[in-house]
Each structure stands twice: as C-alpha cells, then as structure tokens.
Design a protein around this motif. Structure first.
Motif, PDB file in Angstrom:
ATOM      1  N   ARG A   1      43.577  23.714  52.168  1.00 18.10           N
ATOM      2  CA  ARG A   1      42.699  24.250  51.126  1.00 18.10           C
ATOM      3  C   ARG A   1      43.292  23.890  49.767  1.00 18.10           C
ATOM      4  NH1 ARG A   1      42.349  30.450  52.201  1.00 18.10           N
ATOM      5  NH2 ARG A   1      44.558  30.170  52.640  1.00 18.10           N
TER       6      ARG A   1
ATOM      7  N   ASP B   1      35.226  38.294  33.443  1.00 11.88           N
ATOM      8  CA  ASP B   1      35.310  38.434  34.892  1.00 11.88           C
ATOM      9  C   ASP B   1      36.727  38.066  35.322  1.00 11.88           C
ATOM     10  OD1 ASP B   1      34.426  38.926  37.405  1.00 11.88           O
ATOM     11  OD2 ASP B   1      33.094  37.206  37.566  1.00 11.88           O
ATOM     12  N   GLU B   2      37.002  38.249  36.580  1.00 11.01           N
ATOM     13  CA  GLU B   2      38.314  37.861  37.098  1.00 11.01           C
ATOM     14  C   GLU B   2      38.158  37.444  38.549  1.00 11.01           C
ATOM     15  OE1 GLU B   2      40.405  41.432  36.294  1.00 11.01           O
ATOM     16  OE2 GLU B   2      39.215  42.616  37.668  1.00 11.01           O
ATOM     17  N   VAL B   3      39.047  36.599  38.981  1.00 10.51           N
ATOM     18  CA  VAL B   3      38.985  36.161  40.365  1.00 10.51           C
ATOM     19  C   VAL B   3      40.408  35.879  40.843  1.00 10.51           C
ATOM     20  CG1 VAL B   3      38.553  33.733  39.769  1.00 10.51           C
ATOM     21  CG2 VAL B   3      37.726  34.618  41.922  1.00 10.51           C
ATOM     22  N   PHE B   4      40.680  36.290  42.057  1.00 16.72           N
ATOM     23  CA  PHE B   4      42.028  36.175  42.624  1.00 16.72           C
ATOM     24  C   PHE B   4      41.938  35.261  43.851  1.00 16.72           C
ATOM     25  CE2 PHE B   4      41.296  40.261  40.692  1.00 16.72           C
ATOM     26  CZ  PHE B   4      42.333  40.351  39.776  1.00 16.72           C
ATOM     27  N   LEU B   5      42.516  34.082  43.716  1.00 17.90           N
ATOM     28  CA  LEU B   5      42.296  33.062  44.740  1.00 17.90           C
ATOM     29  C   LEU B   5      43.560  32.779  45.526  1.00 17.90           C
ATOM     30  CD1 LEU B   5      40.353  30.636  42.391  1.00 17.90           C
ATOM     31  CD2 LEU B   5      39.371  32.332  43.930  1.00 17.90           C
ATOM     32  N   ASN B   6      43.354  32.374  46.737  1.00 12.39           N
ATOM     33  CA  ASN B   6      44.453  31.928  47.588  1.00 12.39           C
ATOM     34  C   ASN B   6      44.172  30.494  48.020  1.00 12.39           C
ATOM     35  OD1 ASN B   6      46.282  34.390  48.432  1.00 12.39           O
ATOM     36  ND2 ASN B   6      44.183  35.130  48.274  1.00 12.39           N
TER      37      ASN B   6
ATOM     38  N   MET C   1      39.120  52.920  38.057  1.00 10.42           N
ATOM     39  CA  MET C   1      39.190  53.447  39.424  1.00 10.42           C
ATOM     40  C   MET C   1      39.846  54.822  39.406  1.00 10.42           C
ATOM     41  SD  MET C   1      37.699  50.954  40.949  1.00 10.42           S
ATOM     42  CE  MET C   1      37.863  51.368  42.678  1.00 10.42           C
TER      43      MET C   1
ATOM     44  N   SER D   1      40.262  46.167  44.537  1.00 14.53           N
ATOM     45  CA  SER D   1      39.896  46.784  43.258  1.00 14.53           C
ATOM     46  C   SER D   1      40.973  47.788  42.846  1.00 14.53           C
ATOM     47  CB  SER D   1      38.525  47.454  43.329  1.00 14.53           C
ATOM     48  OG  SER D   1      38.026  47.662  42.034  1.00 14.53           O
ATOM     49  N   HIS D   2      42.203  47.408  43.033  1.00 10.76           N
ATOM     50  CA  HIS D   2      43.396  48.172  42.626  1.00 10.76           C
ATOM     51  C   HIS D   2      43.654  49.416  43.470  1.00 10.76           C
ATOM     52  CE1 HIS D   2      43.284  45.513  39.198  1.00 10.76           C
ATOM     53  NE2 HIS D   2      42.095  45.966  38.879  1.00 10.76           N
ATOM     54  N   VAL D   3      42.872  49.644  44.499  1.00  8.93           N
ATOM     55  CA  VAL D   3      43.006  50.862  45.293  1.00  8.93           C
ATOM     56  C   VAL D   3      43.545  50.495  46.682  1.00  8.93           C
ATOM     57  CG1 VAL D   3      41.642  52.616  46.496  1.00  8.93           C
ATOM     58  CG2 VAL D   3      41.190  52.115  44.094  1.00  8.93           C
TER      59      VAL D   3
ATOM     60  N   ARG E   1      47.230  32.141  44.091  1.00  2.00           N
ATOM     61  CA  ARG E   1      48.460  32.118  44.884  1.00  2.00           C
ATOM     62  C   ARG E   1      48.404  30.902  45.793  1.00  2.00           C
ATOM     63  NH1 ARG E   1      47.696  37.080  43.281  1.00  2.00           N
ATOM     64  NH2 ARG E   1      49.528  38.362  42.832  1.00  2.00           N
TER      65      ARG E   1
ATOM     66  N   GLU F   1      37.108  38.086  46.577  1.00  2.21           N
ATOM     67  CA  GLU F   1      38.134  37.464  45.734  1.00  2.21           C
ATOM     68  C   GLU F   1      37.993  37.863  44.272  1.00  2.21           C
ATOM     69  OE1 GLU F   1      37.785  33.320  46.626  1.00  2.21           O
ATOM     70  OE2 GLU F   1      36.223  32.983  45.143  1.00  2.21           O
ATOM     71  N   LYS F   2      36.903  38.525  43.941  1.00  2.06           N
ATOM     72  CA  LYS F   2      36.797  39.080  42.585  1.00  2.06           C
ATOM     73  C   LYS F   2      37.507  40.429  42.476  1.00  2.06           C
ATOM     74  CE  LYS F   2      32.957  38.553  40.301  1.00  2.06           C
ATOM     75  NZ  LYS F   2      31.522  38.664  39.939  1.00  2.06           N
ATOM     76  N   LEU F   3      37.887  40.968  43.627  1.00  2.00           N
ATOM     77  CA  LEU F   3      38.439  42.319  43.634  1.00  2.00           C
ATOM     78  C   LEU F   3      39.849  42.413  44.199  1.00  2.00           C
ATOM     79  CD1 LEU F   3      35.174  44.053  44.862  1.00  2.00           C
ATOM     80  CD2 LEU F   3      36.146  44.232  42.579  1.00  2.00           C
ATOM     81  N   THR F   4      40.274  41.393  44.887  1.00  2.00           N
ATOM     82  CA  THR F   4      41.586  41.478  45.528  1.00  2.00           C
ATOM     83  C   THR F   4      42.206  40.097  45.685  1.00  2.00           C
ATOM     84  OG1 THR F   4      42.783  42.185  47.507  1.00  2.00           O
ATOM     85  CG2 THR F   4      40.535  41.411  47.826  1.00  2.00           C
ATOM     86  N   ALA F   5      43.516  40.083  45.743  1.00  2.00           N
ATOM     87  CA  ALA F   5      44.226  38.819  45.972  1.00  2.00           C
ATOM     88  C   ALA F   5      44.491  38.597  47.463  1.00  2.00           C
ATOM     89  CB  ALA F   5      45.542  38.827  45.208  1.00  2.00           C
ATOM     90  N   LEU F   6      44.001  39.467  48.312  1.00  2.00           N
ATOM     91  CA  LEU F   6      44.224  39.297  49.749  1.00  2.00           C
ATOM     92  C   LEU F   6      43.492  38.047  50.245  1.00  2.00           C
ATOM     93  CD1 LEU F   6      43.712  43.037  50.773  1.00  2.00           C
ATOM     94  CD2 LEU F   6      45.888  41.811  50.610  1.00  2.00           C
ATOM     95  N   ASP F   7      44.127  37.338  51.146  1.00  2.00           N
ATOM     96  CA  ASP F   7      43.605  36.037  51.572  1.00  2.00           C
ATOM     97  C   ASP F   7      42.811  36.175  52.874  1.00  2.00           C
ATOM     98  OD1 ASP F   7      43.058  33.410  51.980  1.00  2.00           O
ATOM     99  OD2 ASP F   7      45.134  32.767  52.216  1.00  2.00           O
TER     100      ASP F   7
ATOM    101  N   MET G   1      40.496  34.240  53.913  1.00  2.00           N
ATOM    102  CA  MET G   1      40.137  32.964  54.536  1.00  2.00           C
ATOM    103  C   MET G   1      41.372  32.196  55.032  1.00  2.00           C
ATOM    104  SD  MET G   1      36.991  33.070  54.628  1.00  2.00           S
ATOM    105  CE  MET G   1      36.532  31.432  55.153  1.00  2.00           C
ATOM    106  N   ASP G   2      42.485  32.871  55.100  1.00  2.00           N
ATOM    107  CA  ASP G   2      43.683  32.230  55.641  1.00  2.00           C
ATOM    108  C   ASP G   2      43.379  31.740  57.056  1.00  2.00           C
ATOM    109  OD1 ASP G   2      46.084  31.515  56.680  1.00  2.00           O
ATOM    110  OD2 ASP G   2      47.154  33.341  56.100  1.00  2.00           O
ATOM    111  N   PRO G   3      43.419  30.421  57.273  1.00  2.00           N
ATOM    112  CA  PRO G   3      43.029  29.902  58.598  1.00  2.00           C
ATOM    113  C   PRO G   3      43.926  30.425  59.721  1.00  2.00           C
ATOM    114  CG  PRO G   3      43.798  28.129  57.157  1.00  2.00           C
ATOM    115  CD  PRO G   3      43.796  29.375  56.344  1.00  2.00           C
ATOM    116  N   GLN G   4      45.112  30.902  59.355  1.00  2.00           N
ATOM    117  CA  GLN G   4      46.005  31.386  60.418  1.00  2.00           C
ATOM    118  C   GLN G   4      45.623  32.774  60.921  1.00  2.00           C
ATOM    119  OE1 GLN G   4      49.967  30.893  58.937  1.00  2.00           O
ATOM    120  NE2 GLN G   4      49.829  28.672  59.073  1.00  2.00           N
TER     121      GLN G   4
ATOM    122  N   HIS H   1      37.520  47.499  35.998  1.00  2.00           N
ATOM    123  CA  HIS H   1      36.867  48.639  36.656  1.00  2.00           C
ATOM    124  C   HIS H   1      37.763  49.858  36.535  1.00  2.00           C
ATOM    125  CE1 HIS H   1      34.797  45.436  39.182  1.00  2.00           C
ATOM    126  NE2 HIS H   1      33.840  46.077  38.570  1.00  2.00           N
TER     127      HIS H   1
END
Lengths: 973, 211
Positions: A190, A160-165, A593, B153-155, A271, B130-136, B138-141, A591
């Motif tokens: 956070r 699996d993978e997960v991308f966290l901020n 795509m 998901s790369h798209v 990140r 968060e399993k599909l993208t690095a976009l944040d 939950m950024d409180p701002q 995946h």
C-alpha cells in the motif's frame, strides 16, 4: 489583462473560463487554474507586498511560496501564500505590510535607514539608557510581524482531518516519487503519494526537453501520472504538503481542498512502514544587489509562468544563471516570444553542449563566467548590471525581467526533521543526505541527480528499498536496481559561486527577514561564527519560508567569509511545519467528546446549566443564581434530586476479590458486612489519598464499590497494577456507565421514595449506612444506599442506565406533592461542605495524605499481611508535625467567604482555602482550609489573602467541624 | 402502572418507520430514507457480557471456543467472542432472534448497560473510520473478524471488524455509554461526505447474514 498562451500542452489553466476577484476594491479577472499570484500577475500587478523591515517592494520570485514575498490578505485572512492558493470566484485580495499601498508605501523610507539597523541592532542600541527600551519595544512590536488579525477572529472555512496507514509513504510526486510509488505498489504494498502541487509531474511536468526516444519530459510526466492513477495500491494526495516527519515514520501534512471537496484544508497524519523522500530541488538564490526587486525571479518561476499559466513573464529579459535549466528555460521562453538580451552563466564550462549549440543557433548572447551584480529600478527592474565573476569587467542591459539562479539545492527538510544528516558535496556544491533516518530513503534530485533517467532509476531503487523494509523485496532486486542507477549519469557539477562581486549592503540572503550579506558579515564580526547563531542574531531563516531562500547560501557564505578550508558547517535546522499553514488546519474537526449521564436530557429540560467537569458534562446549577440558594434550602427543608451518575462504579468478584480490596483500600475490608455500606479510601505509595468511596458486599466474594468521578478511568488499572505479582483470581469490571445514580436527599426523601418502591424503607427497616437491592415495579433492578453526603436523609439509587429516565420520571411524579426540585453539583458542593465532607481534589492535592485530612480513623493498622498500598508511608507520616492539616473555619465579623484557592498567610504562605462559601443553612461564611499544623488549633486566627486584594485581608477563625448538624441526626432520621 | 421503557444511549434524528419492543427496549427496525449506505445501526440493546478468567482456555461461553490470541475474534451462532487480553473476553450477542441469558457461572458480568454499541456497515466504512482514528483496519495481515481496542474519535473503544470486503464491509463499535451522543455526532459528521445514514436493525440483520 495580459494575453495568455492557449496552445501549450503543459498549460494548467483554462483560458476560456474567467474568474472574477477583487483587488484593492476593483474587479479583476483571472482564469480557471490560476493561483492568486498568477491572476494578479496577469493583471499587471508586479508589487504584491512590502518587506518586513525595510518595506522594500516585493513580487513574484519562486512561484512555490518559498518566501513571504507574495503573502497577502485574502478574504480577510492575512499571510495567505498567494503562489500556492488557487484563485476562487469573488476573492477579495489586499496587500499587507504597507502604509498607503504596495506601490507607494510611506514606510519605504526605512530602506534608506538600513545603516541604523545593523544585525542585532535591537540587542545593542536600545538598552542604554534602559528607559528607552520600553518605548523602543512598543515601536518595534508595532512594526514587526506581517499581517494583522484580531484576537477574537474566527477562522472561516471547513477543516477536516484524516489518519492514514500505509506501507510506503512517498513525499514528492515528481518522476522519482512516482517511480518509487510504482515500484513499491508493484510489490503489492500500500502506497501513499504526497505532492504539494495540484498535479503530479514535478520538474518534468512543465518542460519540453527530451526524455527519451523523442518523448518530451512533460509527456513522460503525464504517462507516469496516469500509471500512478491507475494503480489500485497507490493513493495520491495532490495539493498536499508534507510538513513533518517523525520517529517510526509518522508523516504529517495538510491538503488544500478543491471546490468539490468537503474541506478547505485537511490535516493528514500518515503512519508508514517506510518513507521515500523525493521532494526534489528548489533553486539556490543568486545573491547580488537588489536581488529581490520585483522583476527578478527564479528560472522555474519564469518558465512555469509561461508553460503552466500561459503568461510571458516579461518583455525583455536578462538571464543570470548557473545551471543548464537556465539555458533550457532561456531557449523555451525565447521561442515563446521573450526577448533575451543576454544569458550570463556563472560557469566557464560544463554546459550541456546541445543546449549551447541551440543558444548559439538562436543568436542569444551568452556570457560565460559572468553574473548579475545589481538590479536597477526603484520599484521594478529596468536595468541589470552584469560583471565577470571576478568583478573585473562589467556591462549593463535594459530589461524588465531578470531570471536569476545560482543553481539548485535539494529539499531535505523531510530528512533532517526526522534526524537524518546532510553533508556538503564538493562536486554538486549541495548539501546532500548523508545518514538517512531508519526506514527512510532519498530519491531523485534530492540526491543531486539531474538526468531524467537517473532520477527515475533512483526512484525505482528507493521504492524497492522501501519494499524491503516491508519485507516484500529481495536484496538481489535491490542490487539490480542499484546497478541500473550506477550505469546512468550521476550528479552534475554545480556552481560554487556564493555571491556576485558586491559589498552586499542590498544583497539579500533572506527575503522574509530582510537580512543582507552585510548583516551576515556584521554577525560574524561580532563572533557569531556558525549559521545557527547567525540565524538567531540576524533572524535569517526565521520567516515563514524557513530555509527556503537562505538555507543553502548561509552556510556557504559563512564558510567563505571565514575562509574555512572546507564547508564543514551545516545549514540551520528547519522544523515542522516545513510548509506554513493555518492553525485551524491542525485543529481539524475538533469534535467535542464528553460523556453525558442518563439524566442529561431531563436535566436540560428542567433548566440545568451544564459545565464540563473532567470527561463529563454535568448540571452545575439549576438557575442563574450561582449561589444556588433555593436549591440548597430545598434540600435542607424538603427534598431534592441530584444526578450522581458520574461516580465511578465497579464490581469485583472472584475467590481473591477481598484480598485485592484489602490491598488498595486502607480499611479492613473483611469487615464489610452484607447489607451495610462501608466508606473507605485508597492511598498511593506515599500515603496520599487518591480516591474514596463506599463498598458493599453483594454476595460471597462479590463486591460493588464506588470511586470519585475523576478517578474512575484509572481504577481498574490501579488495582490490577497493585496486584500484578500476586496471581490472585478476581474479575474487575468498570460499571460506571452501566448504572445511573439518583441521589434523593432531604427530610421528605423517604416520603417520595416509599411511593415508588414496594419494600419497607422506614428508618428501622432501612437505616443509615445500610444497603438494599430491590426491583422497582418488578422490573428495574436497583441498588440503594442510605448515605448522608449532603448531611440530610438521603437515598442513593443505583439504577441500570437504560432505566434511569423511567425511574427519574417516577420519582418526579411521586415528589410532585412535595414540590421536589433538582439540585446541581454546586449546591451539593455547598451542602457537603457545611457538613465538612471532603471531595478529593478540592480538600486535597497530590501531597495530601490520609492523616492530613483527618481520615486516619479509616486506616486499619493491623492488616499488615494485606500490604496495603500507602501503609508504610502513613506510619512514617504519623508523627510528622510539619504537614498541613485540614481545618474548618468561619470568617470574622460575618464577612463574605474567601475564594477557593485563596492563601492563608502571615509573613509567608501558611496554607490555602480548599472550599469556602456563604452558608445559607448557617447564615455565615464557612469553609475548609489546609494549613500548617500550628495553625490548626481551634480558635486560631487565619489571615486570608486573595489574588489582587492588596492590603485588604479576610480573617477567619478555626472552628470545630462539622459546621452543620454535628451530631448527624438529620442524615440518620 | 405505566409501562417501563428502556432508553438507548444512541439517538438518531431520522424517523423510525418500523419498531419492535424487546425486553423493554423499543428497537427501531427501519428508518425512513435509509438510502444506499453506508449505514449506522444502533445495537446498544443487544446483550453484551464480560468474562474474566485466568484460564480462559477452559471456558466455552455459549459453546464457543475462545480465540487464543488477543485481538482475534470468533463469530459463531450469532455470538461474537472477542479476546481482549490474557484473561478477558467480551461477548456480543448479535443474533436478534435470541435474547441470550448470561451464563450463571463465575467470571461473567452483564455489561450491556455499560456501553453504546453501533454497527457501521456498507461501502466506504473505512474511509469514514480513517477520519476518526489512526487504527489500521485495512492492514492486510489482519483477517476479519478482529478486535481493536483503541481510540476512535479520541474515545477508548472496542471495535470489531467483521468484514473488509468492499460494499459489505462493516464493523461493530462499542464505547462507554456516556459518549453515545458525541460519538454518534462525530461518526455521522465524518460520514456525511459518504452519505452515511442511520438505519434500523433489519439492515444489520440482513448484512450479517451475508457474511
């Protein structure tokens, strides 16, 4: 199976729950919470594997996977780090790198031949005479590497993978890491906390020493872990190793899943705005003869075996240590029943007086200023020789366990990988962080601290510094935290001893690569005087543990051996992944795509064979006959349907739309007439063709145009880029996915279409190169073009994607009486090639300009005010005779067509084949090639070279283009 | 003459129990065994428009004031206006009772057919993301609604977060129509551990009313 302690509060195993596993074909049992290594140890297994080069026996050493000693094959996967892998029911465990067994390895004789294999021997001894090298290389390659895997092995498991901020990422879940996490989280930030072990607590978690006010260290660890767990701002990832740190605080790692998790391993990418590096310390290996013999282990390994896993590491032990942790461990293990013959401490002074008193009270013999010099026993330790550090006096003790450690060394990989620097600290004897990377802070034992309160205070300070990076903390608060730390004990003095007083022939500095002190000396004597060079010459530190075992000792030894005035040299670079893991973990879920067209479902039902072409999946064939003979013949003689939906499709509208078109297209786009289709091309600034397509005018200042499939993704940016300074007003919309394209081609195409549409589509009403808009069944808004890409009567129907299935079915129904068939991309490729219509990328490469392709007629030289992209370069290229030219050719004697990409040669390469096929329409092999100008004359003989053809060539002759229907009557019918 | 039916780029394996025909789309209002969420709802049939103008401040599509800052969105009268950049705004009609007609003015293009559109709503939505993208997300701002234009998901996608509030969290995602099959597969796969299920349009309509 060994007896286990079951009363210790620090235990992480449940001795009541047995877990069965298979080792060497026999069933054994461990308990819940065991690692593979501890389960084997509990079953009396002491030799886990054999070493890489000399096949020396290897066993438990660090319990943290710092070296390859305990890499084994588990469930068919080689090189599993058994110290870090939780035991699971039914696991099948095998030794690796053995001939015979780990116990009795037929290759162990190599250990006696070390004199034949000095440092860098393979660079020196096997090249003269040169013919020896291929033989030697084969043998070396056979012997090299650990574990075996088949090239077609498919990795089992779930990844699996997960991308966290996050605001703050804390690496290390020990006391400093937990305090850092708490102090940042308390500022409302956070926080992500990464800990490689399955629980938090670090070096507090297994120790019974006092923290403060009679609270034991392990109790404090539990308290902090609970605090962390209760804080909603902190996300804790246990069993998670950080493997890389990069610019802008990108941290990567991997997590090992528990049974209830949906993954076995998952890749983690974080990140963060700020990072705290609090990965603690490992032990600096003590270097003496046979220092890696099974039975020799580090302090924390012995202590954790007992305190965490309930296993007494031996019966009779000798300690050779250089740090108070060794005294503490000796006391704890003594209380648990370990007989200790002697504690040899490198230090003459500087011990914790309380610990010394306890050692004395328990009557454990202590030798100050002594060190282990040699472990005895052919496979397992049975005796240890000790000597005073100056080597003057010696003693021997029988034992089955040697607890050995020269001191501690900070885990700094996360700092140096992010380009932080280290500096040798004369007080601690450690390489400590010097310049930290931007927005990264070190805490805890990484700073050389040892006092529990200091370690925690440094964590608090680092957490606040991280909060400051996130603009959530004041300078004043940081100042107060720093002052609190300064009022606590600082780093303790460390030992300076590098090796015991031995010659070093069997004193190992790197276990993974079987590198000895003698090897290091040999390298230095050959002129490799710095660790980075020695690393490469001796392979020291090149194993899976990287700098874990040799990292600290190597620069110390190099400095000492060269009698350098100070330790100005640095440890060698470590690189990601700092902790080795599976490539599958990096691959993650993976995946696939791809885009599919609105006709995908119907084409698959009709037997389409799909291929991935760029971002799309397209039907390339409709039978297993890859020549597509029937598909081609059907289009030439009847009617076929092609899915052309992947074409780029765009609308440009607004008052300056025409100006934008004039800029990027080479033709005069003001000549595009309503109701007509105009074919044109786009060039780059070098005049090289980047795209082609058709343009139609839909209304006033409103155009619709197509591009090639491959370029569609870049077209909007391309046009915006080339009009960026003009301030023009136009809207540009990518409609590629909005419209499906059905290409109806063949002499019966009109007969099929007229059954579906309500308008007159006779040749007079809807002629070649004309454009119409109409509705099918009063519903489906359709754009239709009369084109001839495949050289036959053709209609290209652009239909809203959601209606494509409906229209496709209508055409299929209408075409039944003509036996309408699909044709795929390959058939289209042949059909258009026979007509010498080009496909960019096939008949061109990135240096091919408009003129090379014979498309100069598209270029309007008179629209200079448009500043057409590429026009300047085209003017310069007009008289250049050295450029390649596109030519058509037929093969001689009706031989087969050469493969695409084959070279046109004489004494040198003169061009290449773009596309060539055996043409069923022409009954001969034809193709197009890009060749040097002098070969482009009609009638020129081409010599064609294919890969691996030897002296067999294919010969062709340049002929006029197009090959099929040169007058174009069929597409205009 | 056969009735013409439009086909959505989104296909779920679940069984529809309630459907409605709207503008030739067969819209699934409810699926069997929708569960307790989170939910994935196909909104590809909802009209979507592209508006480009060098002076967007002067435009009021459907009477809505377009946000000044790229990345900021407005949800008004069932229409979501997403400021993409200095000259472009995307408009999603999320009101199921209204078949919004594209304004007959310059600058507008109907892009309903260009993209697939889904809503991802309910609990754990951002754990799936968060399993599909690095976009944040939950950024409180960032205050909802806000727009991300980035990879999912790369798209390349447009993703509008409409709520970040626990169990009623949710977002609307669009990407090129052609990616429909694989995007749905990857979202459902990522959501498996959170019991993500396909749901009908009713689920979305009720959810958006709660916002």
């Amino acid at each position: 199976m060994m007896n286990r302690f079951n009363h210790l509060p620090t235990l992480k195993v449940d001795t009541t729950q047995k877990i069965a596993f298979i080792y060497k074909g026999k069933k054994h049992y461990g308990v819940k919470g065991d690692t593979v290594a501890t389960a084997l140890y509990a079953n009396g297994i002491r030799i886990f594997a054999r070493s890489l080069k000399y096949h020396r026996p290897r066993g438990l050493y660090s319990l943290d996977g710092e070296c390859s000693n305990t890499c084994m094959e588990v469930d068919g996967i080689p090189n599993v780090r058994c110290e870090n892998t939780l035991l699971e029911d039914g696991m099948v465990i095998k030794e690796q790198n053995v001939k015979g067994s780990a116990e009795n390895d037929y290759m162990s004789f190599l250990d006696k031949l070390d004199w034949l294999m000095p440092a860098g021997f393979y660079y020196n001894v096997m090249h003269k005479p040169a013919k020896i090298w291929p033989i030697a290389m084969k043998q070396i390659r056979k012997a090299a590497g650990l574990g075996k895997i088949s090239p077609d092995y498919e990795m089992p498991g779930k990844f699996d993978e997960v991308f966290l901020n996050t605001d703050v990422c804390v690496i290390g879940g020990g006391p400093a890491g937990m305090m850092a996490a708490l102090s940042s989280a308390q500022k409302g930030l956070r926080v992500i906390l990464m800990e490689s072990r399955p629980w938090l607590g670090g070096f507090f978690e297994y120790r019974s020493g006092q923290y403060k006010d009679r609270q034991a260290l392990h109790e404090r660890a539990l308290f902090l872990a609970n605090e962390v767990a209760a804080h909603e701002n902190i996300r804790s990832f246990t069993s998670t190793s950080a493997v890389g740190t990069y610019n802008n605080n990108l941290v990567t790692g991997f997590q090992i899943g528990k049974k209830e998790d949906v993954f076995d391993q998952r890749y983690i990418e974080i990140r963060a705005k700020s990072v705290v590096a609090a990965a603690g310390c490992i032990e600096r290996p003590l270097i003496f003869d046979n220092n890696e013999r099974p039975g020799v282990m580090q302090i924390a390994c012995a202590l954790r075996l007992a305190k965490t896993y309930g296993l007494l590491p031996g019966k009779k032990a000798v300690f050779s240590i250089g740090h108070d942790l060794g005294l503490e461990a000796a006391l704890e293990l003594h209380d648990l029943g370990l007989a200790i013959s002697c504690v040899a401490d490198i230090r003459e002074d500087g011990h914790d007086p309380e610990l010394l008193k306890k050692i004395e009270d328990k009557k454990i013999p202590l030798l100050k200023g002594w060190v282990a010099t040699k472990a005895h026993g052919s496979k397992l330790v049975n005796k240890i020789s000790l000597a005073s550090v100056d080597g003057l006096v010696s003693k021997s003790f029988d034992c089955d366990l040697v607890v050995a450690s020269a001191g501690i060394t900070p885990v700094t990989g996360h700092i140096t990988v992010a380009q932080g620097t280290l500096k040798y600290d004369n007080h601690t004897g450690c390489f400590l962080p010097d310049q930290m990377p931007e927005k990264m802070h070190a805490a805890g034992r990484v700073l050389g601290l040892n006092d529990p309160l200091s370690v925690e205070a440094s964590g608090t300070l680092a957490g606040l510094q991280a909060a400051f990076d996130c603009e959530n903390c004041s300078i004043q608060e940081i100042g107060e935290a720093r002052k609190a730390l300064e009022n606590l004990p600082g780093p303790v003095r460390g030992t300076k001893l590098v090796t015991a007083p031995v010659k070093g022939r069997k004193s190992f500095i790197c276990f993974d690569e079987d590198a000895t002190i003698k090897n290091i000396k040999q390298a230095i004597e050959k002129g490799f005087d710095v660790p980075e060079l020695i690393k490469r010459f001796t392979a020291t530190g090149l194993g899976p543990g990287q700098g874990g075992i040799p990292g600290h000792n190597l620069p110390l030894y190099v400095a000492k051996y060269q009698t350098l005035p100070d330790v100005s040299i640095r440890p060698t670079n470590v690189r990601p992944p700092l902790v080795p893991t599976l490539i599958s973990t990096y691959a993650g879920v993976n995946h696939k795509m791809f885009k599919i067209t609105p006709m995908d479902e119907m084409q698959r039902k009709d037997g389409g064979i799909f291929r991935n072409l760029g971002v799309w999946q397209r039907a390339r064939y409709f039978s297993n006959d890859l020549t597509c003979k029937k598909e081609i013949e059907n289009v030439r003689s009847n009617v076929g349907m092609l899915d052309g939906s992947t074409l780029g499709k765009f609308r440009i509208h607004g008052s300056d739309a025409l100006k934008a078109l004039q800029r990027v297209f080479v033709s005069d786009m003001s000549k595009v007439k309503q109701g007509r289709v105009k074919y044109s091309a786009m060039c780059n600034d070098d005049g090289c063709v980047i795209d082609d397509g058709v343009v139609v005018k839909q209304g006033e200042n409103d155009y619709y145009f197509t591009t090639s499939s491959g370029r569609a993704g870049q077209t909007v940016e391309w046009i915006r880029y080339h009009t960026r300074y003009d301030g023009w007003t136009f809207a540009l919309v990518n409609l590629t996915d909005s419209l499906g394209v059905i290409n109806l081609s063949g002499p019966n195409a009109r007969k099929v279409l007229e059954k579906v549409v309500d308008i007159d589509i006779s040749n007079e009403a809807f002629g070649y190169s004309e454009y119409k808009e109409f509705k099918i069944q009063d519903t489906v808004q359709t754009r239709a073009m009369r084109l001839g890409f495949v050289g036959e009567l053709s209609y290209e129907l652009h239909v809203p994607s959601s209606y494509v299935k409906a229209v496709w079915l209508m055409l299929n129904e209408a075409g039944k009486e003509f036996n309408i068939k699909n044709f795929g991309v390959e058939a289209q490729n042949v059909l258009r090639m026979e007509k010498c219509h080009i496909i960019l990328g096939q008949e061109s490469e990135q240096r091919t300009n408009l003129l090379d392709l014979g498309l100069g007629f598209l270029w309007d030289r008179n629209k200079t005010e448009a500043k057409t992209v590429g026009a300047v370069a085209l003017r310069q290229a007009e008289n250049d005779q050295t450029r390649l030219k596109l030519v058509g050719f037929k093969t001689e004697n009706n031989t087969r067509a050469p493969r695409d990409g084959a070279l046109v040669v004489d004494e040198k390469v003169r061009g290449y084949i773009c596309t060539a096929r055996d043409s069923f329409s022409l009954n001969e092999a034809v193709g197009m090639a890009l060749v040097e100008g002098e070969l482009s004359k009609i009638g020129t003989r081409l010599e064609i070279y294919e890969d691996e053809c030897g002296d067999d060539r294919i010969y062709g002759k340049v002929v006029k283009m197009p090959f099929y229907d040169p007058e174009g009557t069929r597409m205009k019918m | 003459m056969k009735e013409i039916q439009r086909v959505s780029p989104v296909v779920f394996k679940s069984t529809p129990v309630k459907t409605k025909t709207r503008d030739n789309w067969e819209v699934v209002m409810e699926y069997s065994e929708e569960g307790d969420g989170p939910f994935l709802v196909d909104l590809s049939h909802r009209p979507r428009f592209d508006l480009q103008d060098s002076n967007l401040a002067a435009q009021k599509p459907f009477g809505i004031e377009i946000p000044e800052t790229p990345g900021i969105c407005v949800l008004e009268k069932g229409v979501l206006a997403n400021r993409m950049n200095g000259t472009q705004v995307s408009l999603y009609n999320l009101d199921s009772d209204d078949t919004a007609v594209m304004p007959d003015e310059s600058g507008y293009t109907d892009v309903t057919e260009s993209t697939m559109c889904v809503a991802l709503i309910g609990k754990n939505v951002f754990s799936i993301c968060e399993k599909l993208t690095a976009l944040d997300f939950m950024d409180p701002q960032r205050k909802a609604p806000f727009l991300f234009q980035g990879p999912f998901s790369h798209v390349p996608c447009q993703i509008v977060t409409l709520s970040k509030e626990g169990d009623i969290s949710g977002l609307v995602l669009t990407c090129s129509r052609g990616y429909g099959r694989d995007m749905i597969h990857s979202i459902l796969h990522a959501g498996e551990e959170f019991k993500l299920t396909p749901a009908g349009e009713n689920r979305f309509t009720n959810w958006i009313k709660e916002l």
